[in-house]
Design an enzyme around this catalytic site. Structure first.
Site, PDB file in Angstrom:
ATOM      1  CB  THR A  14      -1.002  -0.203   1.158  1.00 50.85           C
ATOM      2  OG1 THR A  14      -1.728  -1.090   0.974  1.00 50.85           O
ATOM      3  CG2 THR A  14      -1.796   1.211   1.183  1.00 50.85           C
ATOM      4  CE  LYS A  45      -6.046  -1.180  -0.798  1.00 49.27           C
ATOM      5  NZ  LYS A  45      -5.725  -0.316   0.305  1.00 49.27           N
TER       6      LYS A  45
HETATM    7  C1  LIG Z   1     -11.806   0.358   8.668  1.00 54.18           C
HETATM    8  C2  LIG Z   1     -10.709   0.387   7.500  1.00 54.18           C
HETATM    9  C3  LIG Z   1      -9.456  -0.037   7.634  1.00 54.18           C
HETATM   10  C4  LIG Z   1      -8.575  -0.054   6.676  1.00 54.18           C
HETATM   11  N1  LIG Z   1      -7.196  -0.406   6.711  1.00 54.18           N
HETATM   12  C5  LIG Z   1      -6.492  -0.573   5.669  1.00 54.18           C
HETATM   13  C6  LIG Z   1      -5.121  -0.974   6.148  1.00 54.18           C
HETATM   14  O1  LIG Z   1      -4.681  -1.677   7.016  1.00 54.18           O
HETATM   15  N2  LIG Z   1      -4.289  -1.298   4.783  1.00 54.18           N
HETATM   16  C7  LIG Z   1      -4.667  -0.983   3.498  1.00 54.18           C
HETATM   17  O2  LIG Z   1      -3.815  -1.338   2.642  1.00 54.18           O
HETATM   18  N3  LIG Z   1      -6.009  -0.377   3.470  1.00 54.18           N
HETATM   19  C8  LIG Z   1      -6.821  -0.261   4.421  1.00 54.18           C
HETATM   20  N4  LIG Z   1      -8.132   0.033   4.263  1.00 54.18           N
HETATM   21  C9  LIG Z   1      -8.556   0.529   2.801  1.00 54.18           C
HETATM   22  C10 LIG Z   1      -9.018  -0.641   2.062  1.00 54.18           C
HETATM   23  O3  LIG Z   1      -8.251  -1.795   1.802  1.00 54.18           O
HETATM   24  C11 LIG Z   1      -9.761  -0.342   0.665  1.00 54.18           C
HETATM   25  O4  LIG Z   1      -8.723   0.397   0.075  1.00 54.18           O
HETATM   26  C12 LIG Z   1     -10.780   0.573   1.114  1.00 54.18           C
HETATM   27  O5  LIG Z   1     -11.643   0.048   2.080  1.00 54.18           O
HETATM   28  C13 LIG Z   1     -11.921   0.615  -0.333  1.00 54.18           C
HETATM   29  O6  LIG Z   1     -13.185   1.350  -0.075  1.00 54.18           O
HETATM   30  P1  LIG Z   1     -14.351   0.648   0.435  1.00 54.18           P
HETATM   31  O7  LIG Z   1     -13.984   0.639   1.983  1.00 54.18           O
HETATM   32  O8  LIG Z   1     -15.338   1.820   0.153  1.00 54.18           O
HETATM   33  O9  LIG Z   1     -14.648  -0.587  -0.074  1.00 54.18           O
HETATM   34  C14 LIG Z   1      -9.022   0.248   5.331  1.00 54.18           C
HETATM   35  C15 LIG Z   1     -10.198   0.573   4.941  1.00 54.18           C
HETATM   36  C16 LIG Z   1     -11.208   0.674   5.962  1.00 54.18           C
HETATM   37  C17 LIG Z   1     -12.779   1.199   5.762  1.00 54.18           C
END
Ligand SMILES: Cc1cc2nc3c(=O)[nH]c(=O)nc-3n(C[C@H](O)[C@H](O)[C@H](O)COP(=O)(O)O)c2cc1C
Length: 406
Positions: free
Chosen positions: A186, A276
């Site tokens: 990421t 990502k």
């Molecule tokens: C509560 C939460 C925690 C997240 N933690 C991470 C993480 O630790 N690492 C990461 O690469 N993306 C993280 N994300 C982003 C998600 O991988 C993803 O890109 C995103 O949730 C996509 O959007 P959506 O929630 O609308 O589907 C997180 C998203 C949320 C909602």
């Protein structure tokens, strides 16, 4: 004038059918949800406000997130009629291996906060459905425990580039030993995004019972009971922490990371490498040149840079630039199977979802995640049928357009 009469009991009786759904209260609650937005409404009632807001919220004024969702509303499909759509195949390949759906469960930090069943519940659903699951660096289940909980799932591990390169390298080694097939690097997080809801709620890790949160906590005794009577909530890959997420991110993450780090990781990691957080064509080219097998067009669900590019709008140009050399995925704002179909039509090989399954987890643990997967699957199937196509391969660019912003 219509002639009226008094209805007979024999006519009324068959119409009175109290709707009794099978199962316990959780099953009934989930069964009544007609879509993921309904699941979100249930989730909101199940957990303390700060927990819901941490999941549901985004950065700044939340414009990035709102725009991502709005872009899906502007999609217009071009259906064909009089096609035999009695059998529909939703399967595809992701990173060269079969996947039952063009869908991946995105990495999300602190998943056991939403429900004590946490990452194992999410991974088990991915295993059952037949799609990949990505475990976060900020996960609350270790890589090894997750592998034991869902031995058959396609396991991806999400990595952040840390200031401490040795710890980072050690995690990569562990992922390799625990049989993870892909690393998801990421890159949209050099520093923490401004999560204003968290700041306003005084949200901290682990959750603190302050005077401010106590009143709201009293409304969710079940959540607190689960939290306090299960394994302590900790980051499985980080040593113990007490502070805000933003403080943690700023302490651990490496703001000086560059493309050279991607090249180094490529050299060290023999499995698939997914990058990502790509938001421009130039960056997509650069990371694919550095050896990425796939890129995720993502603004981190709007949780990092507010006013970031809208993934669905950027997607076609990224696909045109690198689609012949790498797979392109998309995430952000997906709450409906039709959104996934639209993204596929615009060139995505697959979509990641975060909040959608987290709402399910908050609403009903593993059963909630399964319900979300079932809803998304049914929506994808119905969308293909109504489009007049029978496979994901037939979901091509001529099937969609984005209506201009009003
Ligand atoms: C509560 C939460 C925690 C997240 N933690 C991470 C993480 O630790 N690492 C990461 O690469 N993306 C993280 N994300 C982003 C998600 O991988 C993803 O890109 C995103 O949730 C996509 O959007 P959506 O929630 O609308 O589907 C997180 C998203 C949320 C909602």
């Amino acid at each position: 004038m219509v002639a009226r009469r008094v209805p007979r009991w024999s006519e009324l009786a068959p119409l009175i059918r109290p709707r009794r759904l099978p199962g316990d209260a959780v099953d009934r609650r989930l069964a009544k949800a007609a879509d993921v937005r309904d699941i979100r409404a249930i989730a909101r009632r199940q957990v303390p406000r700060a927990v819901f807001d941490y999941t549901d919220g985004a950065a700044g004024e939340e414009l990035s997130l709102a725009r991502s969702s709005e872009a899906f509303r502007r999609v217009e499909f071009r259906p064909s009629v009089l096609r035999d759509v009695s059998a529909v195949d939703l399967s595809t390949t992701i990173l060269g291996k079969p996947s039952a759906l063009p869908l991946v469960f995105a990495p999300t930090g602190f998943t056991r906060l939403m429900n004590s069943e946490g990452e194992p519940a999410v991974a088990r659903v991915a295993e059952r459905v037949g799609i990949p699951h990505a475990l976060s660096t900020m996960g609350t289940t270790s890589m090894e425990a997750l592998a034991a909980a869902a031995p058959q799932v396609r396991r991806w591990f999400q990595l952040y580039l840390w200031r401490d390169r040795e710890s980072s390298a050690a995690m990569v080694q562990r992922a390799r030993e625990a049989g993870y097939e892909a690393l998801v690097l990421t890159v949209a997080t050099p520093v923490a995004g401004a999560r204003l809801r968290d700041a306003r709620n005084g949200f901290s890790i682990p959750p603190a019972l302050t005077l401010r949160t106590a009143a709201n906590a009293a409304l969710h005794p079940r959540w607190w009971f689960d939290l306090l009577t299960t394994e302590p909530l900790e980051f499985a890959s980080l040593s113990s922490w007490g502070g805000t997420i933003a403080e943690l991110v700023d302490k651990v993450f490496e703001p000086a990371a560059t493309i050279a780090d991607v090249r180094r990781l490529r050299a060290d990691w023999p499995g698939s490498l997914v990058v990502k957080g790509i938001q421009t064509v130039e960056d997509a080219r650069e990371v694919v040149d550095a050896g990425a097998d796939a890129v995720v067009v993502s603004n981190h669900g709007g949780r990092q840079l507010d006013r970031a590019p809208t993934p669905l709008e950027v997607l076609p140009s990224v696909v045109a630039a690198v689609g012949d050399r790498a797979e392109v995925y998309l995430d952000g704002g997906i709450l409906d199977g039709a959104d996934v179909v639209a993204a596929v039509a615009f060139g995505a090989r697959a979509c990641l979802v975060g909040r959608a399954y987290l709402y399910g987890l908050m609403a009903g643990g593993e059963r909630g995640v399964q319900r979300v997967a079932d809803l998304l699957t049914a929506e994808m199937r119905r969308t293909l049928q109504l489009l007049g196509v029978t496979s994901i391969a037939e979901v091509t660019a001529d099937r969609v357009r984005l209506r201009p912003t009003p």
